[in-house]
Scaffold this motif. Structure first.
Motif, PDB file in Angstrom:
ATOM      1  N   THR A  77      12.674  10.957  40.040  1.00  0.00           N
ATOM      2  CA  THR A  77      11.824  11.049  41.072  1.00  0.00           C
ATOM      3  C   THR A  77      10.569  11.342  40.243  1.00  0.00           C
ATOM      4  OG1 THR A  77      13.422  11.775  42.709  1.00  0.00           O
ATOM      5  CG2 THR A  77      11.262  12.037  43.188  1.00  0.00           C
ATOM      6  N   LEU A  78       9.351  10.663  40.617  1.00  0.00           N
ATOM      7  CA  LEU A  78       8.091  11.022  40.015  1.00  0.00           C
ATOM      8  C   LEU A  78       6.947  11.450  40.879  1.00  0.00           C
ATOM      9  CD1 LEU A  78       7.717   7.950  37.371  1.00  0.00           C
ATOM     10  CD2 LEU A  78       8.760  10.445  36.674  1.00  0.00           C
ATOM     11  N   ILE A  79       6.558  12.719  40.441  1.00  0.00           N
ATOM     12  CA  ILE A  79       5.253  13.115  41.185  1.00  0.00           C
ATOM     13  C   ILE A  79       4.511  13.239  40.426  1.00  0.00           C
ATOM     14  CG2 ILE A  79       4.604  15.191  42.781  1.00  0.00           C
ATOM     15  CD1 ILE A  79       7.439  15.937  43.414  1.00  0.00           C
ATOM     16  N   ALA A  80       3.148  12.750  41.099  1.00  0.00           N
ATOM     17  CA  ALA A  80       1.877  12.768  40.114  1.00  0.00           C
ATOM     18  C   ALA A  80       1.089  13.679  40.712  1.00  0.00           C
ATOM     19  CB  ALA A  80       1.213  11.191  40.323  1.00  0.00           C
ATOM     20  N   GLN A  81       0.582  14.766  39.779  1.00  0.00           N
ATOM     21  CA  GLN A  81      -0.511  15.602  40.090  1.00  0.00           C
ATOM     22  C   GLN A  81      -1.851  15.031  40.084  1.00  0.00           C
ATOM     23  OE1 GLN A  81      -3.154  18.360  41.114  1.00  0.00           O
ATOM     24  NE2 GLN A  81      -3.251  17.869  38.962  1.00  0.00           N
ATOM     25  N   VAL A  82      -2.729  14.815  41.278  1.00  0.00           N
ATOM     26  CA  VAL A  82      -3.917  13.979  40.884  1.00  0.00           C
ATOM     27  C   VAL A  82      -5.093  14.926  41.268  1.00  0.00           C
ATOM     28  CG1 VAL A  82      -2.802  11.806  41.484  1.00  0.00           C
ATOM     29  CG2 VAL A  82      -3.834  13.225  43.504  1.00  0.00           C
ATOM     30  N   GLY A  83      -5.005  16.074  41.609  1.00  0.00           N
ATOM     31  CA  GLY A  83      -5.973  17.283  42.106  1.00  0.00           C
ATOM     32  C   GLY A  83      -7.087  17.511  40.965  1.00  0.00           C
ATOM     33  N   SER A  84      -8.137  17.567  41.307  1.00  0.00           N
ATOM     34  CA  SER A  84      -9.308  17.899  40.441  1.00  0.00           C
ATOM     35  C   SER A  84     -10.340  18.451  41.292  1.00  0.00           C
ATOM     36  CB  SER A  84      -9.477  16.686  39.491  1.00  0.00           C
ATOM     37  OG  SER A  84     -10.823  15.978  39.536  1.00  0.00           O
ATOM     38  N   ILE A  85     -11.425  19.008  40.751  1.00  0.00           N
ATOM     39  CA  ILE A  85     -12.587  19.345  41.746  1.00  0.00           C
ATOM     40  C   ILE A  85     -13.498  18.252  41.766  1.00  0.00           C
ATOM     41  CG2 ILE A  85     -12.251  21.853  41.665  1.00  0.00           C
ATOM     42  CD1 ILE A  85     -14.708  21.967  39.754  1.00  0.00           C
ATOM     43  N   ASN A  86     -13.157  17.091  41.145  1.00  0.00           N
ATOM     44  CA  ASN A  86     -13.935  15.755  41.424  1.00  0.00           C
ATOM     45  C   ASN A  86     -13.155  15.133  42.254  1.00  0.00           C
ATOM     46  OD1 ASN A  86     -15.048  13.366  41.160  1.00  0.00           O
ATOM     47  ND2 ASN A  86     -15.117  13.215  38.939  1.00  0.00           N
ATOM     48  N   LEU A  87     -13.512  14.973  43.755  1.00  0.00           N
ATOM     49  CA  LEU A  87     -12.762  14.477  44.598  1.00  0.00           C
ATOM     50  C   LEU A  87     -12.507  13.038  44.222  1.00  0.00           C
ATOM     51  CD1 LEU A  87     -11.163  14.512  47.233  1.00  0.00           C
ATOM     52  CD2 LEU A  87     -13.157  14.791  48.440  1.00  0.00           C
ATOM     53  N   LYS A  88     -13.495  12.344  44.054  1.00  0.00           N
ATOM     54  CA  LYS A  88     -13.679  10.867  43.655  1.00  0.00           C
ATOM     55  C   LYS A  88     -12.824  10.545  42.853  1.00  0.00           C
ATOM     56  CE  LYS A  88     -18.701  10.142  44.663  1.00  0.00           C
ATOM     57  NZ  LYS A  88     -18.428   9.054  45.958  1.00  0.00           N
TER      58      LYS A  88
END
Ligand SMILES: CC(=O)N[C@H](C=O)[C@@H](O)[C@H](O)[C@H](O)CO
Ligand SMILES: CC(=O)C(=O)O
Length: 293
Positions: A77-88
């Motif tokens: 299973t793969l989970i990608a962390q995409v959070g950043s304070i650059n919402l775009k």
């Protein structure tokens, strides 16, 4: 959308960098393989703190997501962390990893500025809105300064696409309240040194940095605790915490990479401004490897 069961143990994937701080693709592929073949992980959490993600460009993040998926295929299973304070950027990455076939998305609570809860909620809803995927909140108050209440977590979980939380905190009162109040939400323990008590409280899995090398012991702790064999699990947690204490004393991500080198994996350097390995740090890592592996 992936319907894969997300429960289980995940390594927070380390990334191999060369001396100049560039991604070492061969090394990264070897780390992925080691997690699958040796540590027997159920999944990988790609692009987290352990992936040194917040020091990388968007293009580098995408490359890492591609390499991890290409190496792991559908085996785990793969989970990608995409959070950043650059919402775009987060929105763009959420689409990117969904197209790649990631089983779920995760996003750290937005940090640095003191965002209000309404802003945090807007952030999650914006990231998940246009993708056919599931979101796991990444809560790590000791690094982000963002503490959410039980009720605030509940407001986020009211969105059916927000299915879980990676809980990297020592607040076991909040963890217990969360388990009781939101029985269907997936809770992942974030502190490897507290895997046993978190499992006793009923987490669905765990995501951690040290599992890149210590996955076999983590599995034993998790399974024994679920079978209520607490004293046996505690013995293994004790050894694990001796190891984690030695790792933390010598420098967290660098030491795990040096331990992987000892295991024959080209895990490389850390990204600046994290420091280069001193001869003493390398020597200590060799001792730690001999002691625990
Ligand atoms: C900041 C960080 O790396 N947190 C990880 C997960 O959340 C943990 O796996 C810790 O690295 C580990 O528990 C050692 O403290
Ligand atoms: C371990 C972890 O939580 C992370 O790398 O984000």
């Amino acid at each position: 959308m992936s319907t894969r069961d997300l429960k289980g143990l995940y390594s927070a994937l380390l990334v191999a960098f060369d001396e100049n701080g560039n991604i070492n693709e061969k090394g990264l592929r070897q780390i992925v393989r080691h997690n699958i073949d040796v540590c027997k992980m159920d999944g990988l959490y790609v692009g987290g703190s352990t992936g040194e993600n917040f020091m990388l460009s968007t293009e580098e993040k995408k490359r890492i997501f591609e390499i991890a998926k290409d190496e792991a295929k559908d085996d785990i299973t793969l989970i990608a962390q995409v959070g950043s304070i650059n919402l775009k950027e987060s929105v763009e990455l959420a689409k990117f990893v969904t197209d790649l076939g990631y089983d779920a998305i995760s996003a750290v609570t937005p940090f640095y500025y003191k965002f209000s809860f309404d802003e945090i909620k807007y952030y999650y809803e914006t990231i998940i809105k246009d993708v056919d995927n599931r979101m796991i909140i990444y809560s790590i108050p000791f690094l982000t300064g963002v503490d959410m209440s039980l009720a605030q977590f509940g407001e986020l979980f009211a969105n059916p696409k927000i299915v879980g939380v990676k809980f990297t905190a020592a607040d076991f009162y909040l963890l217990e309240r969360m388990r009781k109040t939101y029985p269907d939400v997936l809770i992942f323990a974030g502190f490897d040194e507290m895997l046993l008590p978190a499992t006793v409280l009923g987490v669905d899995g765990a995501i951690g940095s040290t599992y890149n090398v210590n996955g076999v012991r983590a599995r034993q702790i998790f399974e024994l605790a679920k079978q209520e064999k607490i004293s046996e699990a505690l013995e293994i947690q004790h050894v694990t915490n001796d190891l984690i204490t030695d790792i933390l004393d010598n420098g967290l991500y660098g030491t795990i990479k040096l331990l992987l080198e000892e295991a024959g994996v080209e895990a490389g350097c850390c990204r600046e401004p994290m420091k280069k390995y001193s001869p003493e740090m390398r020597a200590r890592a060799k001792e730690i490897y001999k002691k625990y592996f």
